[in-house]
Write a protein that holds these residues in place. Structure first.
Motif, PDB file in Angstrom:
ATOM      1  N   UNK A  67       0.399 -17.512   5.367  1.00  0.00           N
ATOM      2  CA  UNK A  67       0.506 -16.133   5.852  1.00  0.00           C
ATOM      3  C   UNK A  67      -0.686 -15.740   6.719  1.00  0.00           C
ATOM      4  N   UNK A  68      -1.607 -16.687   6.918  1.00  0.00           N
ATOM      5  CA  UNK A  68      -2.789 -16.495   7.762  1.00  0.00           C
ATOM      6  C   UNK A  68      -3.704 -15.381   7.245  1.00  0.00           C
ATOM      7  N   UNK A  69      -3.831 -15.329   5.944  1.00  0.00           N
ATOM      8  CA  UNK A  69      -4.770 -14.382   5.374  1.00  0.00           C
ATOM      9  C   UNK A  69      -6.180 -14.957   5.455  1.00  0.00           C
ATOM     10  N   UNK A  70      -7.169 -14.077   5.568  1.00  0.00           N
ATOM     11  CA  UNK A  70      -8.556 -14.520   5.615  1.00  0.00           C
ATOM     12  C   UNK A  70      -9.003 -15.069   4.268  1.00  0.00           C
ATOM     13  N   UNK A  71     -10.056 -15.885   4.302  1.00  0.00           N
ATOM     14  CA  UNK A  71     -10.518 -16.528   3.075  1.00  0.00           C
ATOM     15  C   UNK A  71     -11.024 -15.507   2.059  1.00  0.00           C
ATOM     16  N   UNK A 171      -0.111  -7.435   3.622  1.00  0.00           N
ATOM     17  CA  UNK A 171       0.563  -7.495   4.920  1.00  0.00           C
ATOM     18  C   UNK A 171       0.641  -6.106   5.559  1.00  0.00           C
ATOM     19  N   UNK A 172       0.828  -5.074   4.732  1.00  0.00           N
ATOM     20  CA  UNK A 172       0.804  -3.704   5.262  1.00  0.00           C
ATOM     21  C   UNK A 172      -0.581  -3.374   5.808  1.00  0.00           C
ATOM     22  N   UNK A 173      -1.618  -3.691   5.036  1.00  0.00           N
ATOM     23  CA  UNK A 173      -2.982  -3.409   5.499  1.00  0.00           C
ATOM     24  C   UNK A 173      -3.259  -4.107   6.830  1.00  0.00           C
ATOM     25  N   UNK A 174      -2.841  -5.359   6.923  1.00  0.00           N
ATOM     26  CA  UNK A 174      -3.120  -6.131   8.135  1.00  0.00           C
ATOM     27  C   UNK A 174      -2.355  -5.579   9.327  1.00  0.00           C
ATOM     28  N   UNK A 175      -1.194  -4.995   9.065  1.00  0.00           N
ATOM     29  CA  UNK A 175      -0.417  -4.384  10.151  1.00  0.00           C
ATOM     30  C   UNK A 175      -1.077  -3.111  10.664  1.00  0.00           C
ATOM     31  N   UNK A 176      -1.722  -2.371   9.764  1.00  0.00           N
ATOM     32  CA  UNK A 176      -2.230  -1.054  10.120  1.00  0.00           C
ATOM     33  C   UNK A 176      -3.681  -1.058  10.581  1.00  0.00           C
ATOM     34  N   UNK A 177      -4.390  -2.149  10.353  1.00  0.00           N
ATOM     35  CA  UNK A 177      -5.774  -2.229  10.810  1.00  0.00           C
ATOM     36  C   UNK A 177      -6.137  -3.680  11.077  1.00  0.00           C
ATOM     37  N   UNK A 178      -7.011  -3.878  12.052  1.00  0.00           N
ATOM     38  CA  UNK A 178      -7.481  -5.227  12.359  1.00  0.00           C
ATOM     39  C   UNK A 178      -8.851  -5.508  11.758  1.00  0.00           C
ATOM     40  N   UNK A 179      -9.425  -4.530  11.106  1.00  0.00           N
ATOM     41  CA  UNK A 179     -10.761  -4.707  10.557  1.00  0.00           C
ATOM     42  C   UNK A 179     -10.670  -5.417   9.209  1.00  0.00           C
ATOM     43  N   UNK A 180     -11.261  -6.613   9.141  1.00  0.00           N
ATOM     44  CA  UNK A 180     -11.159  -7.417   7.921  1.00  0.00           C
ATOM     45  C   UNK A 180     -11.840  -6.752   6.739  1.00  0.00           C
ATOM     46  N   UNK A 185     -11.440  -4.597   1.302  1.00  0.00           N
ATOM     47  CA  UNK A 185     -11.723  -3.555   0.316  1.00  0.00           C
ATOM     48  C   UNK A 185     -10.429  -2.968  -0.237  1.00  0.00           C
ATOM     49  N   UNK A 186      -9.468  -2.692   0.640  1.00  0.00           N
ATOM     50  CA  UNK A 186      -8.184  -2.152   0.171  1.00  0.00           C
ATOM     51  C   UNK A 186      -7.493  -3.145  -0.760  1.00  0.00           C
ATOM     52  N   UNK A 187      -7.548  -4.438  -0.414  1.00  0.00           N
ATOM     53  CA  UNK A 187      -6.935  -5.461  -1.269  1.00  0.00           C
ATOM     54  C   UNK A 187      -7.611  -5.504  -2.628  1.00  0.00           C
ATOM     55  N   UNK A 188      -8.937  -5.449  -2.648  1.00  0.00           N
ATOM     56  CA  UNK A 188      -9.667  -5.494  -3.921  1.00  0.00           C
ATOM     57  C   UNK A 188      -9.292  -4.315  -4.810  1.00  0.00           C
ATOM     58  N   UNK A 218       6.512  -2.155   3.884  1.00  0.00           N
ATOM     59  CA  UNK A 218       6.086  -3.159   4.868  1.00  0.00           C
ATOM     60  C   UNK A 218       7.118  -3.310   5.979  1.00  0.00           C
ATOM     61  N   UNK A 219       8.404  -3.374   5.614  1.00  0.00           N
ATOM     62  CA  UNK A 219       9.450  -3.511   6.621  1.00  0.00           C
ATOM     63  C   UNK A 219       9.507  -2.281   7.524  1.00  0.00           C
ATOM     64  N   UNK A 220       9.307  -1.096   6.952  1.00  0.00           N
ATOM     65  CA  UNK A 220       9.308   0.128   7.760  1.00  0.00           C
ATOM     66  C   UNK A 220       8.133   0.161   8.736  1.00  0.00           C
ATOM     67  N   UNK A 221       6.969  -0.281   8.281  1.00  0.00           N
ATOM     68  CA  UNK A 221       5.805  -0.334   9.172  1.00  0.00           C
ATOM     69  C   UNK A 221       6.084  -1.283  10.335  1.00  0.00           C
ATOM     70  N   UNK A 222       6.683  -2.421  10.044  1.00  0.00           N
ATOM     71  CA  UNK A 222       7.046  -3.368  11.103  1.00  0.00           C
ATOM     72  C   UNK A 222       8.018  -2.729  12.093  1.00  0.00           C
ATOM     73  N   UNK A 223       9.012  -2.020  11.563  1.00  0.00           N
ATOM     74  CA  UNK A 223      10.000  -1.406  12.454  1.00  0.00           C
ATOM     75  C   UNK A 223       9.350  -0.310  13.307  1.00  0.00           C
ATOM     76  N   UNK A 224       8.483   0.472  12.697  1.00  0.00           N
ATOM     77  CA  UNK A 224       7.817   1.532  13.449  1.00  0.00           C
ATOM     78  C   UNK A 224       6.974   0.970  14.590  1.00  0.00           C
TER      79      UNK A 224
END
Length: 619
Positions: A67-71, A171-180, A185-188, A218-224
């Motif tokens: 899914x290409x998540x950061x380490x 995946x939602x966080x990654x869609x809404x922001x590019x800042x790792x 922090x949101x994931x934690x 997540x699907x709605x964010x993608x559609x938007x």
């Protein structure tokens, strides 16, 4: 790009994909070998943990990398998985899960009879069937394979669903922001939020509906963002499945409808939007209509019984205040002083909507008494600190949202809408049926996802403005998450080894009212005792005692000590004949002269101790 360059690029990608698939297949093969070994032989827990754990963690790692998540994000998720498995190790399916037996009864009925039970069969048998059908498949699989007990297998199913929820949140966080840093922090916060740990192995339809709601968001964010029709179809599919799991699935359907109406009002190509949106919306409406029409309602017909089932039949004796005061007032004193919310006892904030919602978001709602496995004195102190940090984090979040630019607020309008509808749904639920447990956070657990993102964005906003509040955000969140992990680590035996008992002082007169045998151990008026406590009853004036009359929880052992002129006389009582309290009457020979105090201390049992009455008699 030349054809040769495209061919070379394709070959490199195919090589990496091939290596990834080979590693995944190897992990699956190792899990298959582990399953075959566990079915054929009785493995020791440590050996089984290693045999299953290594390939399982490798498989999760590979899937997250695909899914290409950061380490850092991956390490956070794997760290969460570790604490979930530790929690799983000492948690059975009914613990911190008050209707767990009813959930299991529904699943067993479907697994054994391949049919849906009548609504009167069990407490939760009015719920839609999707989770229970999935649970029945898992139950039959673990029953046949003998890998683990079927109930433990259902807990592992919940663990898998919770991991899926976490991945969709990332995946939602990654869609809404590019800042790792924001994503991490949101994931934690999502992974280590205390209710996330509780939710990870609960046998309950909440886990499936929560996963479907987050997947639908997540699907709605993608559609938007991309305007691809398949994403809208996917969001509607998740909404339909959520509604077939539990009534709070309608929140996602409402989010879809409101988002489309907003697009119709603002968009230039209204006709094109209607053409694209009408088919998935019609399919969703058809599923929801059929679900409401075919759902087993109670004898009283109407929309509310069909949507809420037996939840609409709660006795009025369970109700609390339902005035504006109960929704506008926040009892700060009880929130900070009482570590847990008790739905059937005053003093912990049960009368107030926000007290109950916020406190239950940490450690869920308890009924009469806090859970003995995790609520001993050390954890009660940790819970108190976490309650303070939670309020501080909410204040920080409010300040961060206030500082956020309006243009950026519009970017996050969809998760804000979703969060608002979840809050409105539980508020309406409480107003409609003002029973305390209807404000439990489990009904709106997906709120953790948008609020975690909002908090991380607030921290990032202060960082970009080079304000010291950036450090304050981390100084609040990181201790909170570390305390959450510490709370659920098994440390009771270590704590008790170094503990000096806590003395609970009461006058003897407060315990002299006779409590009959077989009264429920946690009945109102009984004194519940933690196994790190000694109850000390002061006798004034001093008296000579020839007989002892006391009622104690029947399935436990207690040491009663009478302190008189000649020193202490100790009497060991229990276990007795249950259920509920057992009444013990002992003749003291010789009598104890000039008794000034009596102590009651639990010695052994199920860590649910209670004292009904205690009488000292003299001929």
């Amino acid at each position: 790009m030349t054809p040769r360059e495209r061919r070379d690029r394709w070959q490199r990608w195919a090589g990496r994909a091939s290596a990834g698939w080979h590693a995944t297949a190897l992990c699956l093969l190792a899990l298959g070998v582990a399953a075959a070994s566990a079915s054929a032989w009785h493995l020791q827990p440590v050996a089984a943990g290693v045999l299953f754990g290594v390939p399982f963690f490798c498989l999760v790692l590979l899937l997250l990398r695909r899914l290409r998540l950061g380490w850092r994000t991956i390490l956070i998720i794997l760290g969460g998985l570790c604490i979930y498995l530790v929690y799983f190790g000492y948690t059975q399916y009914p613990e911190r899960n008050h209707d767990g037996p009813s959930q299991l009864e529904y699943i067993r009925f479907v697994a054994q009879k391949l049919a849906l039970p009548p609504a009167a069969q069990c407490f939760v048998c009015h719920h839609p069937p999707l989770y229970y059908a999935l649970g029945a498949l898992a139950y039959r699989f673990f029953l046949g394979s003998r890998l683990v007990e079927p109930t433990r297998g259902l807990q592992l199913l919940s663990l898998g669903l919770h991991l899926v929820l976490v991945v969709f949140a990332v995946l939602i966080f990654r869609r809404l922001t590019r800042r790792r840093a924001v994503v991490d922090l949101a994931t934690a916060i999502v992974v280590f939020w205390p209710y996330s740990i509780i939710n990870s192995v609960r046998v309950h339809n909440d886990i499936l509906v929560g996963t479907l709601l987050v997947a639908g968001l997540w699907a709605l964010v993608r559609w938007q963002q991309d305007r691809r029709g398949r994403d809208l179809w996917l969001a509607c599919a998740f909404a339909a499945l959520a509604a077939l799991t539990k009534s709070n699935g309608y929140v996602l359907a409402a989010t879809i409808v409101i988002l489309l109406l907003a697009r119709l009002a603002a968009g230039p190509d209204r006709l094109g939007l209607v053409k694209k949106a009408l088919p998935p919306l019609a399919a969703l409406g058809l599923v929801l209509g059929l679900q409401l029409g075919l759902r087993q309602a109670s004898a009283e017909e109407g929309v509310v019984p069909r949507v809420l089932g037996t939840a609409s039949k709660v006795s009025a004796r369970e109700f609390v205040g339902n005035e504006p005061y109960n929704y506008l007032y926040f009892d700060l004193d009880s929130f900070l002083k009482e570590p847990f919310i008790l739905s059937r006892r005053e003093g912990s904030g049960r009368q107030y909507f926000w007290n109950h919602l916020l406190k239950s978001s940490l450690f869920a709602t308890h009924n009469e008494a806090a859970d003995p496995e995790t609520s001993y004195r050390l954890n009660a102190r940790i819970a108190g600190v976490m309650a303070f940090l939670q309020l501080a984090m909410l204040a920080y979040l409010g300040a961060g949202l206030f500082a956020l630019k309006k243009s950026r607020l519009r970017r996050y309008g969809l998760p804000a809408l979703f969060a608002s509808l979840l809050l409105v749904s539980i508020l309406a639920f409480r107003i409609l049926i003002p029973a305390p447990h209807h404000t439990d956070f489990r009904f709106v657990y997906p709120l953790v996802v948008p609020l975690s993102l909002a908090y991380a964005l607030a921290v990032d906003r202060f960082r970009r403005r080079k304000l010291v509040l950036h450090y304050v955000g981390y100084a609040l969140a990181l201790p909170f998450l570390l305390l959450s992990v510490a709370y659920f680590l098994p440390k009771y035996e270590l704590w008790m080894r170094w503990l000096s008992p806590q003395v609970v002082a009461r006058p003897l007169a407060s315990r002299e009212r006779l409590v009959p045998a077989h009264t429920a151990w946690d009945a109102k008026g009984n004194l519940t005792i933690e196994d790190e406590q000694i109850v000390r009853l002061a006798v004034s004036p001093a008296r000579d005692v020839t007989r002892l009359d006391v009622s104690l929880d029947a399935n436990d052992r207690y040491l009663v000590s009478l302190y008189g002129a000649g020193g202490a006389r100790r009497v060991e009582l229990g276990p007795g004949a249950g259920p509920g309290l057992a009444r013990y009457r002992r003749v003291l020979s010789p009598p104890v002269a000039s008794v000034t105090a009596v102590t009651v201390r639990p010695v052994a049992g199920d860590r649910r101790y209670a004292l009904g009455h205690l009488r000292l008699e003299d001929e």
